[in-house]
Design an enzyme around this catalytic site. Structure first.
Site, PDB file in Angstrom:
ATOM      1  N   ARG A  99      16.655  10.265 103.859  1.00 12.05           N
ATOM      2  CA  ARG A  99      15.841   9.706 102.772  1.00 12.05           C
ATOM      3  C   ARG A  99      16.579   8.559 102.094  1.00 12.05           C
ATOM      4  O   ARG A  99      16.012   7.489 101.854  1.00 12.05           O
ATOM      5  CB  ARG A  99      15.501  10.805 101.761  1.00 12.05           C
ATOM      6  CG  ARG A  99      14.233  11.573 102.054  1.00 12.05           C
ATOM      7  CD  ARG A  99      14.150  12.135 103.478  1.00 12.05           C
ATOM      8  NE  ARG A  99      12.963  12.955 103.667  1.00 12.05           N
ATOM      9  CZ  ARG A  99      12.932  14.264 103.419  1.00 12.05           C
ATOM     10  NH1 ARG A  99      14.026  14.905 103.015  1.00 12.05           N
ATOM     11  NH2 ARG A  99      11.823  14.926 103.607  1.00 12.05           N
ATOM     12  N   ASP A 265      10.039  22.154 110.517  1.00 17.50           N
ATOM     13  CA  ASP A 265       9.383  22.510 109.256  1.00 17.50           C
ATOM     14  C   ASP A 265       8.263  21.527 108.924  1.00 17.50           C
ATOM     15  O   ASP A 265       8.238  20.402 109.407  1.00 17.50           O
ATOM     16  CB  ASP A 265      10.404  22.536 108.110  1.00 17.50           C
ATOM     17  CG  ASP A 265      11.001  21.166 107.851  1.00 17.50           C
ATOM     18  OD1 ASP A 265      11.378  20.492 108.840  1.00 17.50           O
ATOM     19  OD2 ASP A 265      11.095  20.754 106.682  1.00 17.50           O
ATOM     20  N   GLU A 266       7.361  21.977 108.085  1.00 22.46           N
ATOM     21  CA  GLU A 266       6.339  21.135 107.463  1.00 22.46           C
ATOM     22  C   GLU A 266       5.635  20.232 108.469  1.00 22.46           C
ATOM     23  O   GLU A 266       5.446  19.037 108.237  1.00 22.46           O
ATOM     24  CB  GLU A 266       6.964  20.309 106.325  1.00 22.46           C
ATOM     25  CG  GLU A 266       7.495  21.182 105.185  1.00 22.46           C
ATOM     26  CD  GLU A 266       8.119  20.387 104.057  1.00 22.46           C
ATOM     27  OE1 GLU A 266       8.007  20.819 102.897  1.00 22.46           O
ATOM     28  OE2 GLU A 266       8.734  19.331 104.337  1.00 22.46           O
ATOM     29  N   TRP A 332      14.684  28.680 104.218  1.00 19.24           N
ATOM     30  CA  TRP A 332      14.661  27.826 103.031  1.00 19.24           C
ATOM     31  C   TRP A 332      13.538  28.167 102.052  1.00 19.24           C
ATOM     32  O   TRP A 332      13.679  27.983 100.847  1.00 19.24           O
ATOM     33  CB  TRP A 332      14.558  26.353 103.424  1.00 19.24           C
ATOM     34  CG  TRP A 332      13.214  25.905 103.927  1.00 19.24           C
ATOM     35  CD1 TRP A 332      12.747  26.019 105.200  1.00 19.24           C
ATOM     36  CD2 TRP A 332      12.176  25.264 103.187  1.00 19.24           C
ATOM     37  NE1 TRP A 332      11.479  25.487 105.301  1.00 19.24           N
ATOM     38  CE2 TRP A 332      11.101  25.023 104.084  1.00 19.24           C
ATOM     39  CE3 TRP A 332      12.046  24.879 101.852  1.00 19.24           C
ATOM     40  CZ2 TRP A 332       9.922  24.408 103.684  1.00 19.24           C
ATOM     41  CZ3 TRP A 332      10.855  24.259 101.449  1.00 19.24           C
ATOM     42  CH2 TRP A 332       9.823  24.019 102.356  1.00 19.24           C
ATOM     43  N   THR A 409      17.721  14.068  99.250  1.00 19.54           N
ATOM     44  CA  THR A 409      18.060  12.841  98.520  1.00 19.54           C
ATOM     45  C   THR A 409      16.868  11.944  98.200  1.00 19.54           C
ATOM     46  O   THR A 409      17.061  10.771  97.894  1.00 19.54           O
ATOM     47  CB  THR A 409      19.113  12.028  99.300  1.00 19.54           C
ATOM     48  OG1 THR A 409      18.578  11.652 100.579  1.00 19.54           O
ATOM     49  CG2 THR A 409      20.391  12.820  99.486  1.00 19.54           C
ATOM     50  N   GLU A 410      15.640  12.471  98.220  1.00 19.62           N
ATOM     51  CA  GLU A 410      14.524  11.613  97.813  1.00 19.62           C
ATOM     52  C   GLU A 410      14.772  11.000  96.439  1.00 19.62           C
ATOM     53  O   GLU A 410      14.478   9.815  96.210  1.00 19.62           O
ATOM     54  CB  GLU A 410      13.222  12.415  97.778  1.00 19.62           C
ATOM     55  CG  GLU A 410      12.714  12.843  99.139  1.00 19.62           C
ATOM     56  CD  GLU A 410      13.120  14.272  99.467  1.00 19.62           C
ATOM     57  OE1 GLU A 410      12.382  14.952 100.187  1.00 19.62           O
ATOM     58  OE2 GLU A 410      14.202  14.708  99.005  1.00 19.62           O
TER      59      GLU A 410
END
EC number: 3.2.1.52
Length: 482
Positions: A99, A265-266, A332, A409-410
């Site tokens: 990110r 994920d996602e 997570w 780290t967005e």
């Protein structure tokens, strides 16, 4: 084995040197440190144990021992015998360099910080929708195109708020070999993460043929400039599998460790639901649905890695649709996923967002920079119990390899912001994964008496215990508190 400290009486300036030897009877990573008038002796169960014993000796020598060059006179040290060993073999830290890119020197600095706190795994999140950070020689556009985005979301929120500067960067393969070698000298294993089949928009921007071209104008896909989950996921064609086999072939040449993390994920399924090609693939493979398709992709790479003597790790969504046989789950979303994986006979690394997501805000203070997630205090992290009640005391407890703290780290656009979010909470995490017996009041006293000074000597821009300073905030940058 809990840490045992025996005070021999007295103290004095340290100047007698350090003697070290291995005694395998102590066990892996264990050590015995003896400090007396004639210097120090470190007996380690292996070379890693000797190294961790040296870190304890540094603590005894005082904060200035953490500086890069000696200053002042030799420190007084107590004459003690310390016997110690870690509770878990996986004591990790995940650093998201996708990110916001962290230059190589910053990563090497974090290796030193992990070593000083006896952490032994650095999980590098190298690819995501917002950037691809590892050079792949057979697919050069992954970094020529995928490593750069034209602008970045400033903070979180739905209202348009942009930093219009382009952002990017990547590590050459030699950069990563250097990081791996530097970490190995400090008994730290680097685990690479290459995200599939979701979180792949940067790869699709570089190579549109990886996307679902029958439902999306893949030629118009760019490296994602906003945060959040992208609908652009990989297609399930054989050519895409071959592409990522090529990527992973080069990854294995760089990273010699056992584990390769493939995300998992996602992965939004909307494009697959609308894609005639994806639906035909589901019928061809004989899987039930889109979840089964994702599981089939993960299982394919699980076998592919196993054939090469490696192991796949993935976020807990890889449980959906059937878990790959040799996969290790990084849990997570909650403790429950880790419990389910362990009960099913799979190894688990615990990293529940409720406790060890270091991008989450540290207080309700309005000065916290870009407040994200729920409040997670130093004490919350310190009280993190790696083995959840559903596994503790059962045979399945052995499936818990350990834990890691995750730093996304967005909302952390500079190394200073990463420091602020990570420390001092990573110190609390390090003690939680090393020691079974813990006392938060004792920990606070030790932080105040010495460890904040150690962080100062190391040059860490940590969050002060009294709260954020005026220059820590990002005035006007919207957050996403929960």
């Amino acid at each position: 084995m809990p840490r045992r400290i025996k005070y021999q009486g007295g103290s004095g300036p340290f100047g007698g040197g350090v003697r070290a030897r291995v005694d395998s009877d102590l066990g892996g990573e264990a050590y015995r440190l003896t400090v007396g008038p004639d210097g120090a002796e470190i007996v380690g169960g292996d070379e890693a144990g000797i190294f961790w014993g040296r870190q304890t000796l540094r603590q005894l020598l005082g904060p200035d021992s953490f500086r890069r060059a000696p200053i002042g006179d030799p420190a007084d040290v107590p004459y003690v015998i310390i016997e110690d060993r870690p509770r878990f073999g996986w004591r990790g830290f995940m650093l998201d360099v996708a990110r916001h890119f962290m230059p190589k020197d910053g990563v090497l600095r974090y290796v030193d910080l992990l070593a000083a706190h006896k952490l032994n795994v650095l999980h590098l999140h190298l690819t995501d929708d917002q950037g691809w950070r590892v050079e792949i020689k057979r697919h050069p556009r992954l970094t020529e195109v995928g490593a750069w985005r034209r602008r970045s979301r400033r903070g979180w929120g739905r209202l348009p708020d942009w930093d219009e500067r382009p952002h990017g960067g990547f590590y050459t393969q030699d950069d990563l070999r250097e990081i791996v070698a530097y970490a190995a000298e400090r008994h730290i294993t680097v685990v690479p993460e290459i995200d599939i089949p979701g979180h792949s928009q940067a790869a699709i921007a570089a190579y549109p043929e990886l996307g679902n071209a029958d439902v999306v104008d893949v030629a118009a896909v760019e490296v994602k400039t906003d945060w959040g989950v992208s609908p652009n996921v990989l297609n399930a064609a054989e050519s895409t599998l071959r592409f990522y086999e090529g990527v992973l072939t080069e990854i294995l040449e760089i990273f010699p460790g056992t584990f390769v993390h493939l995300g998992g994920d996602e992965c939004l399924k909307d494009q697959w639901r609308r894609s005639p090609a994806a639906q035909a693939r589901i019928r061809e493979l004989g899987v039930a649905d889109e979840y089964g398709l994702q599981s089939w992709i993960i299982r394919h790479f699980d076998r592919w890695l196993a054939e090469r003597g490696r192991r796949l790790a993935g976020w807990d969504e890889i449980l959906e649709g059937g878990l790959a046989e040799g996969a290790t789950v990084t849990s997570w979303r909650s403790y429950e996923a880790g419990i389910a994986a362990a009960l099913a006979g799979h190894d688990v690394v615990m990293c529940p967002r409720q406790t060890v997501y270091l991008d989450y805000r540290q207080s309700g203070d309005a000065g916290e920079p870009v407040p994200v997630g729920k409040i997670t205090t130093l004490e919350d992290v310190y009280r993190f119990d790696v083995v959840p009640p559903g596994l503790a005391g059962t045979p399945h407890e052995a499936r818990v390899l350990g834990a890691q703290a995750n730093m996304w780290t967005e909302a952390a656009e500079t190394p200073q912001r990463v420091d602020y979010q990570t420390f001092p909470r990573l110190v609390a995490f390090a003690e939680a994964v090393w020691s079974e017996e813990r006392d938060f009041e004792s920990f606070k006293r030790r932080m105040d008496a010495a460890h904040y000074a150690r962080l100062d000597a190391l040059g860490v821009a940590y969050r002060p215990p009294e709260g954020p300073r005026p220059w820590d905030s990002r005035t006007g940058a919207p957050g996403q508190p929960r």
